[in-house]
Each structure stands twice: as C-alpha cells, then as structure tokens.
Design a protein around this motif. Structure first.
Motif, PDB file in Angstrom:
ATOM      1  N   TYR A 102      34.696 -42.441  24.325  1.00  0.00           N
ATOM      2  CA  TYR A 102      34.418 -42.108  22.927  1.00  0.00           C
ATOM      3  C   TYR A 102      33.790 -43.321  22.267  1.00  0.00           C
ATOM      4  CZ  TYR A 102      34.993 -41.056  18.003  1.00  0.00           C
ATOM      5  OH  TYR A 102      34.754 -40.860  16.663  1.00  0.00           O
ATOM      6  N   LEU A 103      32.546 -43.203  21.846  1.00  0.00           N
ATOM      7  CA  LEU A 103      31.803 -44.323  21.274  1.00  0.00           C
ATOM      8  C   LEU A 103      32.104 -44.430  19.776  1.00  0.00           C
ATOM      9  CD1 LEU A 103      30.414 -43.806  23.995  1.00  0.00           C
ATOM     10  CD2 LEU A 103      28.235 -44.355  22.906  1.00  0.00           C
ATOM     11  N   PHE A 141      20.825 -50.864  13.034  1.00  0.00           N
ATOM     12  CA  PHE A 141      21.384 -49.735  12.297  1.00  0.00           C
ATOM     13  C   PHE A 141      22.215 -48.875  13.244  1.00  0.00           C
ATOM     14  CE2 PHE A 141      17.306 -48.378  13.957  1.00  0.00           C
ATOM     15  CZ  PHE A 141      17.547 -47.098  14.439  1.00  0.00           C
ATOM     16  N   THR A 142      23.100 -48.071  12.647  1.00  0.00           N
ATOM     17  CA  THR A 142      23.880 -47.108  13.428  1.00  0.00           C
ATOM     18  C   THR A 142      22.972 -45.983  13.874  1.00  0.00           C
ATOM     19  OG1 THR A 142      25.938 -47.616  12.266  1.00  0.00           O
ATOM     20  CG2 THR A 142      25.804 -45.487  13.358  1.00  0.00           C
ATOM     21  N   ASN A 143      22.909 -45.771  15.174  1.00  0.00           N
ATOM     22  CA  ASN A 143      22.002 -44.776  15.743  1.00  0.00           C
ATOM     23  C   ASN A 143      22.806 -43.542  16.149  1.00  0.00           C
ATOM     24  OD1 ASN A 143      20.177 -43.234  17.190  1.00  0.00           O
ATOM     25  ND2 ASN A 143      19.216 -44.999  18.163  1.00  0.00           N
ATOM     26  N   ASN A 144      22.747 -42.514  15.312  1.00  0.00           N
ATOM     27  CA  ASN A 144      23.493 -41.295  15.596  1.00  0.00           C
ATOM     28  C   ASN A 144      22.851 -40.435  16.673  1.00  0.00           C
ATOM     29  OD1 ASN A 144      25.567 -41.781  13.690  1.00  0.00           O
ATOM     30  ND2 ASN A 144      24.236 -41.088  12.029  1.00  0.00           N
ATOM     31  N   ASP A 145      21.678 -40.844  17.175  1.00  0.00           N
ATOM     32  CA  ASP A 145      21.082 -40.150  18.318  1.00  0.00           C
ATOM     33  C   ASP A 145      21.804 -40.479  19.612  1.00  0.00           C
ATOM     34  OD1 ASP A 145      19.185 -38.735  16.935  1.00  0.00           O
ATOM     35  OD2 ASP A 145      17.544 -40.130  17.345  1.00  0.00           O
ATOM     36  N   ILE A 146      22.554 -41.570  19.636  1.00  0.00           N
ATOM     37  CA  ILE A 146      23.350 -41.906  20.813  1.00  0.00           C
ATOM     38  C   ILE A 146      24.561 -40.976  20.851  1.00  0.00           C
ATOM     39  CG2 ILE A 146      24.688 -43.689  21.982  1.00  0.00           C
ATOM     40  CD1 ILE A 146      22.956 -45.781  20.593  1.00  0.00           C
ATOM     41  N   SER A 147      24.733 -40.277  21.938  1.00  0.00           N
ATOM     42  CA  SER A 147      25.822 -39.298  22.039  1.00  0.00           C
ATOM     43  C   SER A 147      27.177 -39.991  21.881  1.00  0.00           C
ATOM     44  CB  SER A 147      25.766 -38.576  23.393  1.00  0.00           C
ATOM     45  OG  SER A 147      24.563 -37.860  23.530  1.00  0.00           O
ATOM     46  N   ALA A 180      25.536 -37.461  31.878  1.00  0.00           N
ATOM     47  CA  ALA A 180      24.808 -36.972  30.709  1.00  0.00           C
ATOM     48  C   ALA A 180      23.889 -38.076  30.199  1.00  0.00           C
ATOM     49  CB  ALA A 180      25.785 -36.545  29.614  1.00  0.00           C
ATOM     50  N   PRO A 181      22.753 -37.723  29.582  1.00  0.00           N
ATOM     51  CA  PRO A 181      21.865 -38.739  29.010  1.00  0.00           C
ATOM     52  C   PRO A 181      22.573 -39.542  27.918  1.00  0.00           C
ATOM     53  CG  PRO A 181      20.746 -36.621  29.163  1.00  0.00           C
ATOM     54  CD  PRO A 181      22.200 -36.360  29.449  1.00  0.00           C
ATOM     55  N   LEU A 182      22.158 -40.798  27.766  1.00  0.00           N
ATOM     56  CA  LEU A 182      22.737 -41.648  26.728  1.00  0.00           C
ATOM     57  C   LEU A 182      22.414 -41.113  25.335  1.00  0.00           C
ATOM     58  CD1 LEU A 182      24.176 -44.349  25.987  1.00  0.00           C
ATOM     59  CD2 LEU A 182      21.900 -45.391  25.932  1.00  0.00           C
ATOM     60  N   LEU A 183      21.181 -40.586  25.160  1.00  0.00           N
ATOM     61  CA  LEU A 183      20.726 -40.107  23.856  1.00  0.00           C
ATOM     62  C   LEU A 183      20.744 -38.582  23.799  1.00  0.00           C
ATOM     63  CD1 LEU A 183      17.655 -42.465  23.254  1.00  0.00           C
ATOM     64  CD2 LEU A 183      20.023 -42.800  22.557  1.00  0.00           C
ATOM     65  N   LYS A 184      20.883 -38.064  22.592  1.00  0.00           N
ATOM     66  CA  LYS A 184      20.833 -36.623  22.383  1.00  0.00           C
ATOM     67  C   LYS A 184      19.415 -36.100  22.621  1.00  0.00           C
ATOM     68  CE  LYS A 184      24.399 -36.957  18.772  1.00  0.00           C
ATOM     69  NZ  LYS A 184      24.685 -36.777  17.327  1.00  0.00           N
ATOM     70  N   ASP A 211       7.067 -39.962  22.204  1.00  0.00           N
ATOM     71  CA  ASP A 211       5.804 -39.249  22.458  1.00  0.00           C
ATOM     72  C   ASP A 211       6.057 -37.771  22.715  1.00  0.00           C
ATOM     73  OD1 ASP A 211       4.390 -41.619  22.170  1.00  0.00           O
ATOM     74  OD2 ASP A 211       4.518 -42.095  24.305  1.00  0.00           O
ATOM     75  N   ASN A 212       6.942 -37.188  21.877  1.00  0.00           N
ATOM     76  CA  ASN A 212       7.268 -35.759  21.920  1.00  0.00           C
ATOM     77  C   ASN A 212       8.003 -35.341  23.200  1.00  0.00           C
ATOM     78  OD1 ASN A 212       6.099 -35.139  19.370  1.00  0.00           O
ATOM     79  ND2 ASN A 212       4.069 -35.130  20.320  1.00  0.00           N
ATOM     80  N   GLN A 213       8.537 -36.293  23.920  1.00  0.00           N
ATOM     81  CA  GLN A 213       9.344 -35.994  25.091  1.00  0.00           C
ATOM     82  C   GLN A 213      10.752 -36.554  24.907  1.00  0.00           C
ATOM     83  OE1 GLN A 213       7.426 -37.427  28.628  1.00  0.00           O
ATOM     84  NE2 GLN A 213       5.855 -35.833  28.600  1.00  0.00           N
ATOM     85  N   ALA A 214      11.734 -35.773  25.352  1.00  0.00           N
ATOM     86  CA  ALA A 214      13.126 -36.214  25.214  1.00  0.00           C
ATOM     87  C   ALA A 214      13.375 -37.459  26.053  1.00  0.00           C
ATOM     88  CB  ALA A 214      14.071 -35.098  25.630  1.00  0.00           C
ATOM     89  N   ILE A 215      14.141 -38.393  25.486  1.00  0.00           N
ATOM     90  CA  ILE A 215      14.524 -39.612  26.203  1.00  0.00           C
ATOM     91  C   ILE A 215      15.811 -39.300  26.964  1.00  0.00           C
ATOM     92  CG2 ILE A 215      15.051 -42.063  25.995  1.00  0.00           C
ATOM     93  CD1 ILE A 215      13.670 -42.004  23.260  1.00  0.00           C
ATOM     94  N   LYS A 216      15.698 -39.064  28.248  1.00  0.00           N
ATOM     95  CA  LYS A 216      16.829 -38.536  29.022  1.00  0.00           C
ATOM     96  C   LYS A 216      17.438 -39.550  29.986  1.00  0.00           C
ATOM     97  CE  LYS A 216      15.144 -33.752  28.974  1.00  0.00           C
ATOM     98  NZ  LYS A 216      14.759 -32.587  29.813  1.00  0.00           N
TER      99      LYS A 216
END
Length: 233
Positions: free
Chosen positions: A156-157, A175-181, A205-209, A215-220
C-alpha cells in the motif's frame, strides 16, 4: 544514493545478520525454534516493458525494504512452513520520463538531452504485506542453512511522488503523482545460504495507471527487483 550510503546499508544489514546468528546459538535445543522473523534488504529496480526505444533508465533505481514476518512451521521438523508479515518499502525509479502537473492534469514527456535534465524519478514509500511458503535445512542448533522462500507481496503506497531536477535552470519539480497505482503486488523469491541471500521481485501490475500516457500510449512498465536480503531471528 551515494556509494558511501550504499556501503553503510550493507554494513548495517551484515551486523543484523550476525546478531541473528548469535540469537540462534542461544536458542540451544529449543524444539520449538523459529527462523528468519526479521528481514532487511536492498535491491536494484529494473524497469521492464518500457513504452519506447527512447525511454531509458538513468542513475541508480533502488529499493530498500525491511520488516517483520511471522514464521509458522507446519511440519514436525520445522523446516517447512509459512511466513506472514508486515514491513516498509521505499523505491526510486529513475528514467528520462518527465512528469509535470498543470491544473491538476499530469503530463508525461521524454527528455532526449541529458544536458538539461539532471534526474527524473518516480518515488514511492509503502507498507508491505509479504506472504511466503518457506523451506530450509535448519534445526535448533545450526544457524547456517539453505533456504528457499517463495511467495507474493502486496504494497500500500502512502507516498507517491514524481521528482525532476534540471541542470540549466533553477527549477525542481516535485508533486504527489496520483497516476501511480496506490496498490502494488507481485511475486517474490528469496534464496541462499547463511548470511547472503538473493532477493527477487516481479510486479504483476504496471507501476502507473492506464490513464498515464506518453505520446498517447499507456506507460505500462513493471518493476523487476534484484538484490540481497538478510534475516535475523
């Protein structure tokens, strides 16, 4: 993290292991002995499944973890059992991905020039919940033994940060990055003999949501950790 701090951590973990060996020796012929209930480790974070060939890791992406794991033997020889624990993990993932926050929206871009970017990272701090299936060649008198501990770990992060530092301007981004799961989970494997043990972790699971786009691709990308872990009684 500088080299001096790295060697200080290794020295600290080695000291913990020596203390654990002394505690095991004092256990004598206790037929209900327990093993490896405190752990501490350090590892390198590899980023797998990077979004493009231009995405690279930089600097030292490290992991530090420690905690308590309850040893639960399930056979009479007490060399096979379960481990259920709680601990603390901190991770830094350095790359040339720069995250910026504008009006509560988070954007991602690549830095292709190392002259402008000093370092950029995702940094996390978490409460960890390991669950292990444990096998070892120990007994009540011998503190030097082989071990293989395989399992899973959920995290739990409670802190999720993006940090970027630049060379050419007096600008630091943090900054706090809420994209990080907020929840991370993966497979673990710890094995070795006596003091030095190999630690492996692979995230399921990927680190990011999925909303984090480059570049319009998910960072997985997923973390793969390789390091060492030390145990004491």
């Amino acid at each position: 993290m500088g080299k001096s701090l790295f060697f200080l951590i290794i020295f600290f973990f080695s000291a913990l292991s020596i203390l654990g060996q002394e505690a095991n020796l004092s256990a004598g012929n206790n037929s209900r002995y327990l093993e490896d209930q405190f752990y501490a480790g350090i590892a390198y974070n590899f980023l797998t499944d990077l979004p493009s060939d231009e995405t690279i890791q930089r600097n030292l992406s490290y992991n530090i973890h420690f905690g308590f794991i309850k040893d639960i033997p399930i056979n009479r020889k007490r060399n096979f059992g379960l481990g259920v624990g709680i601990g603390y993990d901190t991770n830094s993932y350095y790359s040339n991905i720069i995250a910026t926050e504008i009006n509560s929206a988070i954007n991602y871009q690549l830095s292709v020039s190392s002259d402008s970017l000093n370092r950029s990272k995702f940094e996390t701090h978490s409460i960890a919940f390991p669950l292990e299936l444990r096998w070892r060649t120990s007994n009540a008198e011998d503190y030097k033994f082989w071990r293989i501990y395989a399992g899973v770990k959920a995290e739990y992060l409670f802190s999720r940060l993006s940090v970027a530092r630049f060379n050419s301007q007096n600008e630091n981004l943090k900054f706090t990055n809420n994209d990080i799961s907020q929840w991370q989970y993966g497979l673990t494997l710890n094995f070795g003999y006596n003091t030095w043990n190999i630690h492996l972790y692979y995230s399921l699971a990927p680190l990011l949501k999925g909303s984090a786009l480059l570049d319009n691709q998910a960072i997985k990308f997923r973390p793969l950790r390789v390091g060492v872990v030390f145990y004491i009684l």
